[in-house]
Design a protein around this motif. Structure first.
Motif, PDB file in Angstrom:
ATOM      1  N   MET A  26       0.693  -1.295  -0.175  1.00 54.05           N
ATOM      2  CA  MET A  26       0.034   0.188   0.217  1.00 54.05           C
ATOM      3  C   MET A  26       0.699   1.375   0.082  1.00 54.05           C
ATOM      4  O   MET A  26       0.350   2.155  -0.537  1.00 54.05           O
ATOM      5  N   ARG A  27       2.022   1.313   0.777  1.00 55.58           N
ATOM      6  CA  ARG A  27       2.888   2.504   0.906  1.00 55.58           C
ATOM      7  C   ARG A  27       3.514   2.795  -0.795  1.00 55.58           C
ATOM      8  O   ARG A  27       3.647   3.819  -0.847  1.00 55.58           O
ATOM      9  N   ASN A  28       3.886   1.533  -1.172  1.00 59.90           N
ATOM     10  CA  ASN A  28       4.426   1.657  -2.451  1.00 59.90           C
ATOM     11  C   ASN A  28       3.511   2.086  -3.556  1.00 59.90           C
ATOM     12  O   ASN A  28       3.867   3.091  -4.326  1.00 59.90           O
ATOM     13  N   SER A  29       2.220   1.666  -3.306  1.00 60.17           N
ATOM     14  CA  SER A  29       1.275   2.051  -4.459  1.00 60.17           C
ATOM     15  C   SER A  29       1.038   3.527  -4.072  1.00 60.17           C
ATOM     16  O   SER A  29       0.592   4.227  -5.117  1.00 60.17           O
ATOM     17  N   PHE A  30       0.877   4.128  -2.964  1.00 59.49           N
ATOM     18  CA  PHE A  30       0.433   5.240  -2.709  1.00 59.49           C
ATOM     19  C   PHE A  30       1.613   6.438  -3.157  1.00 59.49           C
ATOM     20  O   PHE A  30       1.269   7.461  -3.815  1.00 59.49           O
ATOM     21  N   SER A  37       0.098  12.049 -10.114  1.00 59.51           N
ATOM     22  CA  SER A  37      -0.787  12.789  -9.713  1.00 59.51           C
ATOM     23  C   SER A  37      -0.129  14.153  -9.647  1.00 59.51           C
ATOM     24  O   SER A  37      -0.545  15.061 -10.291  1.00 59.51           O
ATOM     25  N   THR A  38       1.157  14.305  -9.383  1.00 62.06           N
ATOM     26  CA  THR A  38       1.945  15.342  -9.673  1.00 62.06           C
ATOM     27  C   THR A  38       2.350  15.603 -10.864  1.00 62.06           C
ATOM     28  O   THR A  38       2.351  16.970 -11.587  1.00 62.06           O
ATOM     29  N   TRP A  39       2.544  14.806 -11.770  1.00 62.38           N
ATOM     30  CA  TRP A  39       2.592  14.935 -13.242  1.00 62.38           C
ATOM     31  C   TRP A  39       1.188  15.334 -13.839  1.00 62.38           C
ATOM     32  O   TRP A  39       1.527  16.214 -14.978  1.00 62.38           O
TER      33      TRP A  39
END
Length: 99
Positions: A26-30, A37-39
């Motif tokens: 979950m941390r890696n996916s986040f 999202s930044t891109w």
């Protein structure tokens, strides 16, 4: 504690090494979500302000705004593509896939 012993998965397949925890996945996916999202957001927001400022300065309303938004969109697509390829390579290396 996991060792390098072969463990059985619920689907009866065998896996070498420790099975990753749900928290790690979950941390890696986040973090991947945040990068993508930044891109999406950053180039478009910069293009919005730059386009408005250039149109105001040169009096070319709305043409430079539209051009900047198009450029921001292209930069977003390229950034998302590069990030996706990089993350897929990391996953393949981590999983030991040769393809």
């Amino acid at each position: 504690m996991c060792s390098s012993v072969v463990e059985r998965c619920p689907d009866k397949t065998e896996v070498e090494g420790p099975i990753p925890s749900t928290r790690t996945v979950m941390r890696n996916s986040f973090f991947i979500f945040v990068k993508v999202s930044t891109w999406i957001a950053f180039p478009v927001i910069v293009a919005l302000f730059a386009g408005k400022a250039l149109d105001k300065h040169f009096g070319t309303r709305p043409w430079l705004f539209i051009a900047c938004m198009g450029l921001g969109f292209v930069i977003s697509i390229v950034g998302i593509y590069k990030t996706s390829i990089r993350e897929m390579k990391k996953l393949k290396e981590k999983n030991g896939d040769s393809n």
